[in-house]
Structures are given as C-alpha cells and as structure tokens.
Design an enzyme around this catalytic site. Structure first.
Site: not given
Ligand code: PMV
Length: 325
Positions: A110, A152
């Site tokens: 992101a 993100d």
């Molecule tokens: O793994 P990351 O840093 O992309 O975090 C994802 C967060 C979740 O809640 C698991 C997925 C989302 O889209 O919110």
C-alpha cells in the site's frame, strides 16, 4: 501532462488493533509509521505508443493489464483505475523503493501504491487530489489482495493514528502523546489474500464463534481509543494483548509470532500482538514513550531490552514512532 517529473512518498502502517475484523465492517485502529516508500516519475523519452515502466527492487516491468505478472497488472491498474482518473497522456518511467519488508504486515504494497500514485498525479494533474490517489492505490491493491478493506492505503496516505471503518473511512484519533513501538520480524512473509481467505473459510464453518470474536475485537478497539485519549499506554497495551488472544483463536498467529510477543512482554512491553494479516509477518510491541524514557535518563531502555531479547532468539526488529496526526 502538467509536469516533467514528480515525486511521491507514503508511510508504512501498523494495525494497533482490529485486523481481519475490519474486513467485516468492524472498526480498527491503524497508524502510519515513520518508515515507508517513495517514488519518482518522469515522462518517457520514447514513442507515445511505448508502455510505461516501473522499476522496483532492481526489476523493471512494463504496465500491462493482461500480464501474468501481478506487479505489471497492478501498475497498469494504478495508471488507469476504474474510477476513470486520467491515465498519463504519454508513457511514464517510474522508480520506486520501500524500506518495509514485503509480506511483512507493514503495508509495504500500500505504501508503494500511494507513493507511486502521488508521483503519477503530480505528473498528470495540476494539483495532487487525494481521492484520485486513493482510487489509483486501491486499483493496485485489488490486484494483490482481492478484498482489501482500504485500511492499508488510508494509513499509508495519512500517517498518524486513525480509527478506520470500511466504507466510512478514517477519523484521526486525538491522543495525549506520540507512540513508540518495537516491530519484530517473524522471519516468514505471508500472503494477505491467503490469510483473509482462511478467516473467511473459518467464518463459513463457525459463523457464531467468528462473529463473536469480531465483536469482541470491535469492543477492544473502542477501549483502546479511550485509553489513547486518556494517555493510558498500559491500558492500550492490555487491549493489544487481548486482541492477540482473539487473533490466535482465528488461526492467524504462528509459533514465531507467539515467541516474539512473549519475549516482548517479558522485556517490559505494555502489550504485544501481530500486526497485519498474520501467518508470519510482523509483531508490534508497545513501549513507554520516548519522552518518558528520556526523562529516566536513557534512550528507551525498554525498546533496547526487547530488541535484545528478540535477537537472542534469532529474530530481528527495529524501533519506530507514530507521530501525532
Ligand atoms: O497484511 P497487511 O499489512 O496487508 O494487513 C492486512 C489487514 C487485514 O485486515 C488482514 C486485511 C484488510 O484488508 O484489512
């Protein structure tokens, strides 16, 4: 085109509380950290029909919406997102870099998306519109994550500490002071898409238990915001520990994550939990604020003790700060 070159920057993110539940409409508490991503863009000195290119981690790929390569498709989606934001009139050359581990739960993808989107907006528009940056970054994230909540990209773009709800967006959290966090690397990267799919499957099998866990996490998020507003970091840390227990129940923790959390608590963290999708990735540990520790005459001894404990266990980490929004 309105400029010949442009740059963009974005924050990495941590989820202080609420990952996974946020996909199902519950609130989450996220924060942009001081590590992140940056990008530069310029109009290519090639024929107008040539493809735009992205150079990242020593690899140069073309923007190609039909490529087998996710990065190539994501870059194409960012240049021409479905909301109709203008694609560059001529091919562009983008260089991007990140100081966040990919698949590390720190929003590397992101942060890159937002930094690149800002560099593109700077090139095609007279002023950078944050809604257009968000549309471009979301188009990129959809290629990698399928069903991203948007937490993100929002934290990457805004920084600071945010209460985020899917669909409703983010509200900055007013709080008494900055936060200092230790981030520990579990040693394994994970796929956010696979972890989100795993929780979806569990929810199909055990809807009542999983929805109850999501509701409990939502309650912890509200308690954590109240703790932040009151400047009570111990109470915030306790909620993080409780959130970790619920995440373990959803099957997204690992042995290395549990070891990192235990070691951090043993070394004086107020609380510790995984951050992001889990299944690997990173752990965050809340420590007394930098100012408080300085008052005691040392450069965050708790953070130093935590990093040493992780290192003794063969695991790596760093200290980061969440500045006021
Ligand atoms: O793994 P990351 O840093 O992309 O975090 C994802 C967060 C979740 O809640 C698991 C997925 C989302 O889209 O919110």
């Amino acid at each position: 085109m309105s400029a010949a070159t442009a740059t963009g920057r974005a924050h990495g993110k941590v989820i202080l509380l609420g990952e996974h539940a946020v996909v199902y409409g519950r609130p989450a508490l996220a924060a942009g950290i001081d590590r992140g991503a940056r990008a530069t863009s310029l109009v290519a000195a090639t024929a107008p029909a040539a493809l735009s290119t992205l150079t990242l981690a020593g690899r140069t790929i073309p923007a190609n919406a039909t490529s087998q390569d996710d990065l190539s498709r994501a870059f194409a989606a960012l240049l021409a997102p479905p909301d109709g934001s203008a694609p560059p009139a001529q091919p562009v050359v983008v260089e991007a870099s990140s100081d966040l581990p990919p698949g590390g739960g720190l929003g590397s993808s992101a942060a890159l998306a937002v930094a690149i989107a800002r560099a593109i907006e700077g090139l095609v528009a007279t002023s950078v519109s944050e809604p257009r940056v968000a549309a471009r970054a979301t188009a990129w994230e959809r290629i990698f994550h399928g069903n991203p909540s948007g937490i993100d990209t929002t934290a990457a773009a805004r920084g600071g500490c945010l209460r985020f709800t899917r669909g409703a967006g983010a509200v900055p959290v007013t709080r008494a002071r900055d936060l200092t966090l230790c981030i520990g690397w579990s040693g394994a990267s994970s796929s956010t898409r696979a972890m989100v799919d795993g929780v979806a499957l569990l929810r199909e099998r055990e809807p009542e238990r999983v929805n109850e866990a999501f509701d409990a996490i939502a309650g912890l998020v509200e308690d954590a915001i109240a703790a932040l507003d009151a400047g009570d970091l111990r109470a915030l840390g306790e909620r993080m520990d409780q959130n970790q227990t619920l995440l373990r129940g959803l099957g997204v923790s690992t042995e290395a994550i549990e070891r990192l959390c235990e070691a951090a608590r043993g070394a004086g963290a107020f609380g510790a939990k995984l951050t992001g999708a889990g299944g690997g990735g990173s752990v965050l540990a809340l420590v007394p604020s930098l100012d408080e520790e300085r008052e005691r005459g040392a450069m965050h001894p708790t953070a130093t003790a935590i990093l040493e404990a992780w290192r003794r266990d063969g695991l790596d980490g760093f200290v980061t700060r969440v500045a006021r929004a």
